[in-house]
Design a protein around this motif. Structure first.
Motif, PDB file in Angstrom:
ATOM      1  N   LYS A 407       1.141  29.002  17.513  1.00  0.00           N
ATOM      2  CA  LYS A 407       1.936  28.251  16.525  1.00  0.00           C
ATOM      3  C   LYS A 407       1.118  27.843  15.305  1.00  0.00           C
ATOM      4  O   LYS A 407       1.655  27.564  14.249  1.00  0.00           O
ATOM      5  N   PHE A 408      -0.208  27.751  15.516  1.00  0.00           N
ATOM      6  CA  PHE A 408      -1.046  27.200  14.447  1.00  0.00           C
ATOM      7  C   PHE A 408      -1.831  28.288  13.723  1.00  0.00           C
ATOM      8  O   PHE A 408      -2.238  29.278  14.311  1.00  0.00           O
ATOM      9  N   GLU A 409      -2.011  28.058  12.426  1.00  0.00           N
ATOM     10  CA  GLU A 409      -2.839  28.949  11.626  1.00  0.00           C
ATOM     11  C   GLU A 409      -4.309  28.718  11.982  1.00  0.00           C
ATOM     12  O   GLU A 409      -4.696  27.588  12.283  1.00  0.00           O
ATOM     13  N   PRO A 410      -5.109  29.770  11.962  1.00  0.00           N
ATOM     14  CA  PRO A 410      -6.532  29.529  12.187  1.00  0.00           C
ATOM     15  C   PRO A 410      -7.091  28.704  11.026  1.00  0.00           C
ATOM     16  O   PRO A 410      -6.859  29.032   9.869  1.00  0.00           O
ATOM     17  N   GLY A 411      -7.787  27.619  11.361  1.00  0.00           N
ATOM     18  CA  GLY A 411      -8.333  26.769  10.312  1.00  0.00           C
ATOM     19  C   GLY A 411      -9.614  27.367   9.764  1.00  0.00           C
ATOM     20  O   GLY A 411     -10.238  28.211  10.399  1.00  0.00           O
ATOM     21  N   SER A 412      -9.994  26.964   8.572  1.00  0.00           N
ATOM     22  CA  SER A 412     -11.319  27.368   8.101  1.00  0.00           C
ATOM     23  C   SER A 412     -12.070  26.107   7.677  1.00  0.00           C
ATOM     24  O   SER A 412     -11.480  25.183   7.133  1.00  0.00           O
ATOM     25  N   ILE A 413     -13.344  26.085   8.011  1.00  0.00           N
ATOM     26  CA  ILE A 413     -14.142  24.897   7.723  1.00  0.00           C
ATOM     27  C   ILE A 413     -15.117  25.237   6.600  1.00  0.00           C
ATOM     28  O   ILE A 413     -15.891  26.191   6.698  1.00  0.00           O
ATOM     29  N   SER A 414     -15.060  24.464   5.544  1.00  0.00           N
ATOM     30  CA  SER A 414     -15.837  24.812   4.349  1.00  0.00           C
ATOM     31  C   SER A 414     -17.314  24.456   4.502  1.00  0.00           C
ATOM     32  O   SER A 414     -17.688  23.598   5.309  1.00  0.00           O
ATOM     33  N   GLU A 415     -18.123  25.125   3.706  1.00  0.00           N
ATOM     34  CA  GLU A 415     -19.558  24.851   3.685  1.00  0.00           C
ATOM     35  C   GLU A 415     -19.828  23.403   3.286  1.00  0.00           C
ATOM     36  O   GLU A 415     -20.727  22.760   3.811  1.00  0.00           O
ATOM     37  N   GLU A 416     -18.987  22.892   2.357  1.00  0.00           N
ATOM     38  CA  GLU A 416     -19.175  21.509   1.889  1.00  0.00           C
ATOM     39  C   GLU A 416     -19.033  20.535   3.044  1.00  0.00           C
ATOM     40  O   GLU A 416     -19.781  19.580   3.176  1.00  0.00           O
ATOM     41  N   GLU A 417     -18.010  20.816   3.879  1.00  0.00           N
ATOM     42  CA  GLU A 417     -17.755  19.912   4.989  1.00  0.00           C
ATOM     43  C   GLU A 417     -18.943  19.915   5.965  1.00  0.00           C
ATOM     44  O   GLU A 417     -19.346  18.875   6.477  1.00  0.00           O
ATOM     45  N   LEU A 418     -19.474  21.106   6.216  1.00  0.00           N
ATOM     46  CA  LEU A 418     -20.654  21.197   7.074  1.00  0.00           C
ATOM     47  C   LEU A 418     -21.796  20.398   6.476  1.00  0.00           C
ATOM     48  O   LEU A 418     -22.498  19.670   7.152  1.00  0.00           O
ATOM     49  N   LYS A 419     -21.963  20.547   5.161  1.00  0.00           N
ATOM     50  CA  LYS A 419     -23.062  19.872   4.474  1.00  0.00           C
ATOM     51  C   LYS A 419     -22.942  18.364   4.590  1.00  0.00           C
ATOM     52  O   LYS A 419     -23.924  17.654   4.778  1.00  0.00           O
TER      53      LYS A 419
END
Lengths: 567, 345
Positions: A407-419
């Protein structure tokens, strides 16, 4: 990293069962299990006593219905009755399934799974493997996960959920071996990280890592915690270490004796005696001690758990681990001497608010096991129901996530968030000027909780507890990480764990202050009776503007009306 | 930290922990750090390490979890012996120090180092996978959860002790074969394999056994008993290893692999002469071709050094061989009877 369909955080009983079931439900899914320890180290291994299921191997007249009633009554009517239905009806099936895949249960004379009596249960329905039940269940599940090729990320420390509005995009975690902060984009995340009772530190039977990481992560992401004030004190912790002597010791016939040589449980639970429910037995012991009938020692006051009359043979065959443990940690051989014990924080009934399918309020986020609150234990958990809980609801959460991942779209986690996550850690590692030691804070947290948010609670004590926690949180900002290494930085990990405990401690104390009644494990000296009119409901705690904000939720009733809870 | 009356009466003892340090990011080679603290009776090695980490040196790295001897995280070498730090008493260890007052703490051996006292457990997990350390249930999938297998107490007893294993890897660290050959199956995995093989619910006994008799498997053990001696749960690991070998001889035949042949040749010599006929042992174990190819150079050297074992006709029977043979026959008979008994069960 390639997005996952399911990321399971935690490799204990709930996490491993979830993984197995998710793979079974849909073998095409891309599933990962993250664990901060090797899965076979998880705290499930410490559960000694057993798991309840109305198999009726021992008592032929046992039934699922009786198990349901015992659980609801044991919960002091705070459990949701539809959830308890699920727990108890699934029990025989799940115990047999474990048997079928290799758990070495002890056996009855007719070669069926052995069962023994346990506190608060009307029939002997606790299935066991000597006094290593949790250990053997965990081994079985881990073995089966290896068989099925489950993808493990061992020794990864979960940091935060990555959230986009009302839904999760995945998880951010630190690889302990490299110190690298990594993204695990995922359609669904299941938290199965165990309990939070270690916040009581030296007055807790829990493993050092039972710091409520999953709950704290969910809480910071805005997911409500439920019934956090309910912390179970196990009646029989070893005096010096808080380590646990299984309820099986009383199930096999052990006596609780005060300094006058009295089996004092006759005063509190005439019929069930030592096998009364845990909250009642803990309070009874604490009362004996408070009223001066305990033994005294610089390690604190205590009473005796006497097994001597059971004889050397039974102790050696049925309770070998207990004997080993009391010898190692207390220097006492239970064949020769009574064991010095006192209540110890043992289990957290509260946790991440979920429905009967393991769903939380956030899309794509699920929880199961001790870190979740469905609620099947209500205000007090019965012995033998926690292993059952992690198995039944671990499996259900795995199944639900597998069904719903599409049901859910695969999320993507940004480099900024990791930083951002890396930055947060870096700051912690280089503060300047005056600093605090995390070890001291951790100990102080445990002390204030045991003293002010412990077995007996009261308004002024709770206010003091809340103040102390706020002060500790302030001081925590100055805690410094001395180890600057990227490789296996346990110093950093322990500091982050302390942060999780501090966040959750506030919800426990705030919930305890709000609940102006006594129910199950929660005993208010200033409100000594159960108040169904005002408080027959769940409490919620949600993080709003950095503060635990109270809320509430009705209890789901069913066939059983509210009754006074006596044993 | 709590104290008791007896601790007050008996006071404290100064103890120096000489701890192995290695951080791969900065250290080119390992070194030792000394930490001196005073410890009262009843304090464990793990509690001391926790104290050092909290109060003296936060960079000291080790694993610990349950602190109650059941999770197996804190396996390390204390005074040279692999054990759990959480169940090791400091005062007991003080009596075993080579240098008075100094307790040496080192990581487990035979597993890759990560940092300080932390070693990589992955090789062990990989071996558990290679040797199918799980029950592959004979219960049909559709029947799962519907009924129980009926298991006798006698069968449960066969694997009861083996399921005590907490995978702390103390035996792995103590194993003398693993120190020479990292590919060796390892005692913990043999124990688990045994536990699976005697479980009547399991359906892949033969596949598992076939893997166990290959190179680096069950026949490589040299019976040094170090695994059993160091087992923190007192599990008779060697009995499990013997049981796998007997099982292999019985179900796969004595001419199965070089390991089995070697064991058979041993038995043959002992029965006939009461001692080994070493000259032909390699041929009987590995065949003529292998022996010529692998041992000829050594045989030449032995001839030069006059170290060759006597040719078979010259190996005389040991003294008192008749009495010995009678004993041998009696033992063989006992073993047979035991087998019959266990089969009846």
């Amino acid at each position: 990293m390639k997005p996952f369909d399911i990321v399971i955080v935690g490799g204990g009983g709930a996490g491993l069962y979830a993984a197995m079931e998710a793979m079974k439900t849909n073998p095409a899914l891309n599933i990962a299990v993250l664990s901060k320890v090797y899965p076979n180290r998880s705290h499930t291994s410490a559960a000694q006593g057993g798991a309840n299921a109305a198999l009726a191997n021992k008592a032929k007249d046992d039934s699922v219905e009786m198990h349901i009633f015992d659980t609801i009554k044991g919960s002091d009517y705070l459990a949701d009755q539809d959830a308890v239905d699920v727990l108890c009806s699934e029990a025989p099936k799940i115990i047999r399934e474990l048997e079928n895949i290799g758990t070495p249960w002890s056996r009855m004379e007719d070669n069926t799974i052995a069962q023994r009596p346990f506190g608060g249960a009307g029939r002997p329905r606790c299935c066991y493997c000597a006094d290593k039940t949790g250990h053997t269940i965990l081994q079985t599940l881990y073995e089966q996960c290896l068989r099925k090729g489950v993808l493990f990320f061992n020794e990864y420390f979960a940091l935060n959920l990555s959230v986009n509005g009302s839904r999760s995009k995945g998880l951010i975690a630190m690889n302990m071996k490299t110190g690298k902060v990594e993204a695990f984009p995922a359609k669904t995340v299941i938290f199965a990280t165990g309990g939070y009772a270690k916040m009581y530190w030296n007055r807790s039977s829990n493993a050092a890592g039972n710091t409520g990481d999953g709950q704290a992560i969910a809480y910071r992401a805005g997911i409500p915690m439920k019934d956090m004030e309910f912390v179970q004190f196990h009646p029989t912790g070893l005096r010096k270490s808080g380590l646990l002597v299984t309820e099986g010791a009383r199930g096999e016939g052990g006596y609780l004796i005060n300094k006058d040589g009295e089996r004092f449980m006759a005063r509190y639970a005439k019929e069930k005696m030592e096998l009364g429910p845990r909250d009642l037995v803990s309070r009874s012991i604490e009362t004996e001690i408070l009223e001066g009938r305990g033994f005294d020692s610089p390690a604190g006051k205590y009473i005796h758990l006497d097994l001597r009359h059971l004889g050397a043979d039974l102790i050696k065959s049925r309770l070998p681990q207990i004997r080993e443990m009391t010898l190692n940690f207390e220097g006492v051989d239970p064949i020769e001497e009574p064991i010095p014990i006192r209540p110890t924080a043992h289990y957290s009934m509260g946790g991440i608010d979920t429905d009967n399918f393991g769903r939380t309020v956030m899309d794509g986020v699920y929880a199961a096991g001790e870190c979740a609150c469905v609620s099947v234990h209500g205000a007090n958990r019965l012995g033998g129901n926690s292993l059952l809980d992690i198995l039944v609801f671990g499996r259900i959460a795995g199944h639900t996530a597998a069904e719903e991942a599409g049901k859910f779209e695969p999320g993507s986690i940004s480099e900024e968030e990791l930083k951002e996550n890396v930055e947060e850690i870096r700051t912690r590692m280089q503060p300047s000027g005056h600093y605090e030691r995390y070890g001291a804070l951790r100990e102080e947290l445990g002390q204030t909780l045991a003293l002010n948010v412990g077995i007996f609670r009261e308004s002024s004590l709770l206010h003091k507890g809340i103040e102390d926690i706020a002060e500790l949180k302030e001081r925590f900002k100055k805690v410094r990480v001395f180890d600057s290494s990227d490789v296996f930085n346990t110093n950093l990990q322990q500091v982050l764990e302390l942060q999780n405990m501090l966040d959750l401690a506030e919800t426990v104390a705030v919930g305890a202050l709000a609940r102006e009644e006594s129910r199950g494990s929660h005993t208010r000296i200033d409100f000594p009776v159960r108040d169904d009119e005002k408080w027959h409901k769940h409490t919620l705690a949600t993080l709003v503007d950095g503060k635990a904000t109270p809320g509430e939720k009705p209890v789901t009733m069913g066939r059983y009306e509210l009754q006074e809870r006596t044993y | 930290m709590t104290e008791t009356i007896d601790q007050h009466q008996e006071g404290k003892r100064d103890v120096t922990f000489r701890v192995f340090r290695f951080n791969p990011q900065v250290d080119s080679k390992p070194y030792f750090d000394d930490y001196t603290i005073s410890a009262e009776r009843g304090i464990t090695v793990l509690r001391s390490l926790n104290y050092i980490k909290e109060h003296v040196d936060a960079t000291l790295s080790f694993r610990a979890f349950c602190q109650a001897g059941i999770c197996g995280s804190c396996g390390m070498r204390v005074n040279g012996i692999s054990k759990l730090a959480c169940t090791s008493q400091v005062w007991d260890e003080l009596d075993k120090c080579r240098e008075p007052g100094i307790i040496r703490v080192e990581p487990l051996r035979s597993l890759p180092m990560i940092k300080d006292l932390i070693v990589d457990m992955d090789p062990l997990v990989d071996k558990m996978t290679r040797y199918s350390n799980w029950v592959d249930s004979t219960m049909p999938l559709a029947e799962m959860g519907k009924k129980e297998f009926l298991i006798s107490e006698e069968e449960f007893q066969q694997y009861d002790k083996a399921t005590d294993c907490i995978l702390c890897a103390s035996c792995v660290s103590e194993c003398s074969i693993l120190r020479a050959n990292k590919e060796y199956v390892s005692p913990a995995v043999l124990l688990k394999s045994y536990r699976m093989n005697v479980d009547s619910r399991d359906g892949i006994h033969d596949i598992r056994l076939a893997e166990l008799v290959k190179d680096h498997g069950v026949w490589d053990c040299t019976h040094c008993y170090r695994c059993q001696e160091s087992c923190v749960k007192s599990i008779p690991i060697m009995e499990a290893i013997h049981a796998i070998r007997e099982d292999a001889l019985e179900s796969r035949g004595p001419r199965d692999t070089s390991g089995a042949k070697h064991a058979e040749a041993f038995m043959e010599d002992i029965e006939k002469k009461g001692k080994l006929v070493e000259a032909t042992l390699p041929i009987r174990t590995n065949g003529v071709v292998w022996t010529l190819r692998n041992l000829l150079p050594m045989a030449m050297k032995m001839i030069v050094k006059r170290r060759t074992p006597p040719p078979p006709p010259l190996v005389k029977s040991a003294k008192g061989i008749k009495v010995f043979r009678a004993m041998f026959r009696e033992m063989t008979e006992h073993v047979k009877q035991d087998h019959l008994k266990s089969q009846k069960k």
